[in-house]
Design an enzyme around this catalytic site. Structure first.
Site, PDB file in Angstrom:
ATOM      1  CG  ASN A 103      -0.181  -0.176   2.351  1.00 50.37           C
ATOM      2  OD1 ASN A 103       0.649   0.827   2.792  1.00 50.37           O
ATOM      3  ND2 ASN A 103      -0.651  -1.183   3.345  1.00 50.37           N
ATOM      4  CE  LYS A 132      -8.169  -0.246  13.182  1.00 49.60           C
ATOM      5  NZ  LYS A 132      -7.546   0.448  12.016  1.00 49.60           N
TER       6      LYS A 132
END
Length: 408
Positions: A214, A343
């Site tokens: 990434n 999260k």
């Protein structure tokens, strides 16, 4: 600031050696104890007697000239020093330091010391810009050596450019700033604490020449590691693929990893002994189900790649934590608060640092960030656009306040 500080001053063979006499004098006047080591070529430009008179101490130049039979001089000096300052540092000495050579009193002492090392280069402008010299200086930076950048102006060789030894009073100021930072670190709120930081992106191999990764640069994680060190912590920095050089030097232990599994294994090795764990790395959610041991040859118009889920490092740490302060990061593109709090709760974090990577100045690879920090009760702090170093400092200061026994 320099009162009682023990400084070994290394003087190498360049015309700027005459400035080292002024530097020695100014260090002594600021309260430092100075021991001078000269190379043989330095003595062609200035005599030992000058430094003996200025430092009020013996001057060293010959590895085999032992002035005190009860000690080995270069080991004794290496152990004695709070700082080793090489000024001026020639291209030759910088090259020897980078290569780990030890063929004279100064280079031998530099290899033996565990004290911080600071280098003030001085040389011709073309020498300073030569790829070999640049490579050697970069190597020393990676080893944690500190540099006092040379000034620009008329050089002794007649050229005008960068390479002139910085003025003695400026070097003294840098030395004072160094010790000020060290003292602040020793009194910092994270003194005695161990902080583990993950940074960069993970690499998931498809075959020996291809992989999935990434855009994470590692800048935020590296800034966090530096901020933790500045606040007194001993830092373990676990870095994957990054686009910038990691911080180095005393107080930061660097471990390089590649895949998500590699990163998980590295974190686990340090987890039980850590006080704060900050998961700033961008870990790949999936990896190829099969990693080919040979290059996959092109065939047909399409290629189907089966991916399987990687270990969720943050989730596993949330399950295993036993007193550690766990900080996660959430890079989102919409509904920032909703996804950040979700999260945090799913992964049992103490804090979540969330940013909208679509915002200008807050995405991957930037030098700035805009973050919102959440705990189980909701928003704790909303930080405006600021440098990643400033952001990291604010995050670590907040974390320090939440450790057991913290004041304020």
């Amino acid at each position: 600031m320099l009162n009682g500080k023990k400084i070994v001053l290394g003087v190498t063979g360049g015309i700027a050696a005459f400035k080292a006499a002024s530097l020695c004098s100014k260090l002594v006047k600021q309260g430092a104890e100075v021991r001078v080591i000269m190379t043989e070529s330095a003595k062609k430009f200035i005599g030992e007697l000058t430094f003996l008179a200025l430092s009020k101490a013996p001057v060293y130049s010959d590895t085999f000239d032992e002035k005190d039979p009860s000690v080995i001089a270069h080991i004794d000096l290496a152990d004695w020093a709070d700082l080793v300052l090489v000024a001026p540092a020639t291209a030759n000495m910088i090259g020897k330091m980078a290569a780990g050579l030890a063929d004279d009193m100064l280079s031998t002492t530099l290899l033996a010391t565990e004290a911080p090392i600071m280098v003030a280069p001085a040389m011709n402008v073309h020498m300073y810009q030569h790829p070999a010299v640049v490579r050697n200086m970069n190597e020393l930076v990676q080893q944690g050596v500190l540099f006092v950048e040379p000034g620009s102006g008329l050089l002794a060789c007649g050229y005008v450019g960068k390479g002139r030894l910085e003025e003695p009073e400026e070097i003294v100021a840098v030395v004072e700033q160094f010790f000020a930072r060290e003292e602040a670190r020793a009194a910092g709120p994270l003194t005695g604490k161990k902080v583990v930081v993950t940074a960069g992106g993970t690499v998931e191999r498809i075959d020996p020449v291809r992989y999935i990764t990434n855009d994470s640069s590692g800048k935020m994680g590296f800034a966090l590691a530096e901020a933790a060190r500045e606040l007194g912590a001993e830092v373990v920095l676990i870095a994957g693929s990054t686009q910038v050089q990691p911080p180095a030097g005393k107080g930061i232990e660097l471990e390089r990893v590649q895949s998500a599994q590699n990163m998980y294994d590295a974190v686990l090795r340090h987890f039980d002994s850590s006080d704060i764990v900050i998961k700033a790395a961008a870990v790949a959610d999936y990896r190829p189900a099969v990693q080919a041991d040979r290059k996959i040859k092109k065939s047909g118009d399409t290629l189907t790649l089966e991916l399987v889920k990687n270990v969720d490092i943050l989730e596993q740490l949330g399950r295993k934590k036993n007193g550690q302060l766990l900080i996660g990061f959430a890079a989102e593109t919409n509904d920032l608060e909703h996804y950040a709090l979700d999260k945090l709760r799913r992964k049992n974090c103490d804090l979540i640092v969330a940013n909208d990577v679509t915002s200008e100045g807050a995405g991957f690879g930037t030098d700035t960030n805009i973050v919102h920090i959440y705990d189980a009760n909701g928003l704790v702090q909303k930080l405006p656009l600021m440098s990643k170093q400033q952001t990291a400092r604010r995050i670590l200061e907040l974390a320090a306040q939440r450790l057991p026994g913290a004041q304020g």
